[in-house]
Scaffold this motif. Sequence first.
Motif, PDB file in Angstrom:
ATOM      1  N   SER A  25       0.832  -1.200   0.000  1.00 52.48           N
ATOM      2  CA  SER A  25       0.000   0.000   0.000  1.00 52.48           C
ATOM      3  C   SER A  25       0.863   1.244   0.000  1.00 52.48           C
ATOM      4  CB  SER A  25      -0.888  -0.008   1.242  1.00 52.48           C
ATOM      5  OG  SER A  25      -1.438   1.256   1.475  1.00 52.48           O
ATOM      6  N   GLN A  26       0.379   2.300  -0.670  1.00 50.57           N
ATOM      7  CA  GLN A  26       1.105   3.557  -0.685  1.00 50.57           C
ATOM      8  C   GLN A  26       1.216   4.163   0.704  1.00 50.57           C
ATOM      9  OE1 GLN A  26      -0.960   6.049  -3.471  1.00 50.57           O
ATOM     10  NE2 GLN A  26       0.708   5.847  -4.888  1.00 50.57           N
ATOM     11  N   THR A  27       0.306   3.851   1.586  1.00 54.89           N
ATOM     12  CA  THR A  27       0.301   4.484   2.894  1.00 54.89           C
ATOM     13  C   THR A  27       0.907   3.591   3.967  1.00 54.89           C
ATOM     14  OG1 THR A  27      -1.930   3.661   3.308  1.00 54.89           O
ATOM     15  CG2 THR A  27      -1.722   5.865   2.347  1.00 54.89           C
ATOM     16  N   ALA A  54      14.512  13.598  -5.494  1.00 53.72           N
ATOM     17  CA  ALA A  54      14.468  12.207  -5.033  1.00 53.72           C
ATOM     18  C   ALA A  54      15.041  12.084  -3.616  1.00 53.72           C
ATOM     19  CB  ALA A  54      15.236  11.305  -5.991  1.00 53.72           C
ATOM     20  N   LEU A  55      16.170  12.747  -3.374  1.00 56.63           N
ATOM     21  CA  LEU A  55      16.795  12.690  -2.054  1.00 56.63           C
ATOM     22  C   LEU A  55      15.900  13.340  -0.995  1.00 56.63           C
ATOM     23  CD1 LEU A  55      19.181  11.903  -0.281  1.00 56.63           C
ATOM     24  CD2 LEU A  55      20.289  14.050  -0.945  1.00 56.63           C
ATOM     25  N   GLU A  56      15.300  14.467  -1.333  1.00 57.37           N
ATOM     26  CA  GLU A  56      14.405  15.129  -0.385  1.00 57.37           C
ATOM     27  C   GLU A  56      13.190  14.258  -0.066  1.00 57.37           C
ATOM     28  OE1 GLU A  56      13.511  19.040  -1.876  1.00 57.37           O
ATOM     29  OE2 GLU A  56      15.579  19.725  -1.575  1.00 57.37           O
ATOM     30  N   HIS A  57      12.685  13.542  -1.070  1.00 52.81           N
ATOM     31  CA  HIS A  57      11.543  12.641  -0.814  1.00 52.81           C
ATOM     32  C   HIS A  57      11.976  11.499   0.105  1.00 52.81           C
ATOM     33  CE1 HIS A  57       7.808  10.616  -1.159  1.00 52.81           C
ATOM     34  NE2 HIS A  57       8.240   9.680  -1.972  1.00 52.81           N
ATOM     35  N   ALA A  58      13.157  10.942  -0.133  1.00 48.01           N
ATOM     36  CA  ALA A  58      13.667   9.872   0.737  1.00 48.01           C
ATOM     37  C   ALA A  58      13.837  10.389   2.166  1.00 48.01           C
ATOM     38  CB  ALA A  58      14.993   9.343   0.191  1.00 48.01           C
ATOM     39  N   ASP A  59      14.422  11.580   2.305  1.00 51.94           N
ATOM     40  CA  ASP A  59      14.591  12.185   3.633  1.00 51.94           C
ATOM     41  C   ASP A  59      13.247  12.376   4.322  1.00 51.94           C
ATOM     42  OD1 ASP A  59      17.349  12.364   3.338  1.00 51.94           O
ATOM     43  OD2 ASP A  59      17.322  14.483   2.765  1.00 51.94           O
ATOM     44  N   ASP A  60      12.254  12.844   3.568  1.00 51.43           N
ATOM     45  CA  ASP A  60      10.926  13.082   4.124  1.00 51.43           C
ATOM     46  C   ASP A  60      10.282  11.772   4.592  1.00 51.43           C
ATOM     47  OD1 ASP A  60       8.640  14.878   4.667  1.00 51.43           O
ATOM     48  OD2 ASP A  60       7.658  13.725   3.071  1.00 51.43           O
ATOM     49  N   MET A  61      10.412  10.710   3.794  1.00 49.50           N
ATOM     50  CA  MET A  61       9.837   9.428   4.199  1.00 49.50           C
ATOM     51  C   MET A  61      10.457   8.934   5.494  1.00 49.50           C
ATOM     52  SD  MET A  61       9.042   7.201   0.760  1.00 49.50           S
ATOM     53  CE  MET A  61      10.507   7.576  -0.208  1.00 49.50           C
ATOM     54  N   ALA A 119      12.063  10.876   7.838  1.00 47.61           N
ATOM     55  CA  ALA A 119      11.760  11.809   8.932  1.00 47.61           C
ATOM     56  C   ALA A 119      10.328  11.646   9.432  1.00 47.61           C
ATOM     57  CB  ALA A 119      11.994  13.249   8.472  1.00 47.61           C
ATOM     58  N   ARG A 120       9.393  11.391   8.499  1.00 49.14           N
ATOM     59  CA  ARG A 120       7.992  11.292   8.906  1.00 49.14           C
ATOM     60  C   ARG A 120       7.480   9.855   8.971  1.00 49.14           C
ATOM     61  NH1 ARG A 120       4.277  15.673   6.283  1.00 49.14           N
ATOM     62  NH2 ARG A 120       5.201  15.136   4.283  1.00 49.14           N
ATOM     63  N   ARG A 121       8.398   8.911   8.801  1.00 52.55           N
ATOM     64  CA  ARG A 121       8.112   7.496   8.997  1.00 52.55           C
ATOM     65  C   ARG A 121       6.946   6.970   8.157  1.00 52.55           C
ATOM     66  NH1 ARG A 121      11.575   6.109  12.263  1.00 52.55           N
ATOM     67  NH2 ARG A 121      12.141   6.676  14.330  1.00 52.55           N
ATOM     68  N   TYR A 122       7.083   7.136   6.837  1.00 47.80           N
ATOM     69  CA  TYR A 122       6.123   6.543   5.910  1.00 47.80           C
ATOM     70  C   TYR A 122       6.880   6.049   4.692  1.00 47.80           C
ATOM     71  CZ  TYR A 122       6.351  10.614   2.775  1.00 47.80           C
ATOM     72  OH  TYR A 122       6.780  11.583   1.906  1.00 47.80           O
ATOM     73  N   PHE A 123       6.209   5.262   3.875  1.00 45.53           N
ATOM     74  CA  PHE A 123       6.791   4.742   2.642  1.00 45.53           C
ATOM     75  C   PHE A 123       5.715   4.848   1.578  1.00 45.53           C
ATOM     76  CE2 PHE A 123       9.578   2.351   0.047  1.00 45.53           C
ATOM     77  CZ  PHE A 123       8.856   1.387  -0.625  1.00 45.53           C
ATOM     78  N   GLY A 124       5.845   5.828   0.708  1.00 45.49           N
ATOM     79  CA  GLY A 124       4.831   5.994  -0.317  1.00 45.49           C
ATOM     80  C   GLY A 124       5.142   7.150  -1.234  1.00 45.49           C
ATOM     81  N   HIS A 125       4.395   7.188  -2.321  1.00 51.51           N
ATOM     82  CA  HIS A 125       4.553   8.263  -3.298  1.00 51.51           C
ATOM     83  C   HIS A 125       3.878   9.540  -2.830  1.00 51.51           C
ATOM     84  CE1 HIS A 125       6.347   5.596  -6.232  1.00 51.51           C
ATOM     85  NE2 HIS A 125       5.424   4.716  -5.933  1.00 51.51           N
ATOM     86  N   VAL A 126       2.803   9.392  -2.085  1.00 53.71           N
ATOM     87  CA  VAL A 126       2.074  10.550  -1.577  1.00 53.71           C
ATOM     88  C   VAL A 126       2.399  10.703  -0.096  1.00 53.71           C
ATOM     89  CG1 VAL A 126      -0.207  11.578  -1.238  1.00 53.71           C
ATOM     90  CG2 VAL A 126       0.243  10.190  -3.276  1.00 53.71           C
ATOM     91  N   PRO A 176       2.137  12.021   3.869  1.00 58.49           N
ATOM     92  CA  PRO A 176       0.987  12.054   4.781  1.00 58.49           C
ATOM     93  C   PRO A 176       0.144  13.321   4.668  1.00 58.49           C
ATOM     94  CG  PRO A 176       2.912  11.237   5.934  1.00 58.49           C
ATOM     95  CD  PRO A 176       3.385  11.703   4.582  1.00 58.49           C
ATOM     96  N   ASP A 177       0.752  14.438   4.273  1.00 62.19           N
ATOM     97  CA  ASP A 177      -0.003  15.685   4.113  1.00 62.19           C
ATOM     98  C   ASP A 177      -0.578  15.841   2.707  1.00 62.19           C
ATOM     99  OD1 ASP A 177       2.354  16.138   2.765  1.00 62.19           O
ATOM    100  OD2 ASP A 177       2.915  17.911   3.917  1.00 62.19           O
ATOM    101  N   GLY A 178      -0.470  14.781   1.905  1.00 61.85           N
ATOM    102  CA  GLY A 178      -1.065  14.791   0.569  1.00 61.85           C
ATOM    103  C   GLY A 178      -0.180  15.280  -0.551  1.00 61.85           C
ATOM    104  N   VAL A 179       1.065  15.639  -0.261  1.00 62.66           N
ATOM    105  CA  VAL A 179       1.974  16.119  -1.305  1.00 62.66           C
ATOM    106  C   VAL A 179       2.307  14.970  -2.257  1.00 62.66           C
ATOM    107  CG1 VAL A 179       4.254  17.103  -1.798  1.00 62.66           C
ATOM    108  CG2 VAL A 179       2.919  17.940   0.140  1.00 62.66           C
ATOM    109  N   THR A 180       2.099  15.227  -3.542  1.00 61.53           N
ATOM    110  CA  THR A 180       2.292  14.218  -4.585  1.00 61.53           C
ATOM    111  C   THR A 180       3.642  14.398  -5.281  1.00 61.53           C
ATOM    112  OG1 THR A 180       1.353  15.604  -6.328  1.00 61.53           O
ATOM    113  CG2 THR A 180      -0.207  14.254  -5.035  1.00 61.53           C
TER     114      THR A 180
END
Length: 167
Positions: free
Chosen positions: A27-29, A74-81, A83-90, A92-96
Amino acid sequence: MDTVFDALTLALSIAIAAPQRAADDVSQTQSFTLATRAEPRPIAAQRVFLALNATRVAAGLAPLQEDPELSTVALEHADDMIARRYFGHVAPDGVTPEQRLSAHGYRAMMAGENIAWCGDEHEAEVDLWQSLGHRSNQLDPRFTRVGVAVVRTGSDGDLFVEIYATQ
């Protein structure tokens, strides 16, 4: 949809791979236990980039141009995942993915994103190849540019983000 992409966005192929699971079943979430801080692995990212282009050339396609701006996104998205403990394309705040590119002022006619959480580059390459969505991005002849980021997630392996684009 952001005006940067409007009608020019032809496709955003998203697919997810995770260790010990079929790539298309995650799942994306879905949340994973990640480290609290990303440790970039630029040599691993370069190996992924080279393997990706070798796969494209073997399939009779032009190699992708490495794009530093896409690699930054790509690196910023990896860092965000992490830092905020999720694994997905979207996020948690809905940023795509489109919004991440737009926030950088990146204009693309077409974009795609692959993410994987695997033990190493070889495992990521296998997992990404086995997923139809990932493979479609890797072998899409319309893509001309790619950014790759690999970060250490702790003892659980590495997080891989590939962002494809056509300008």
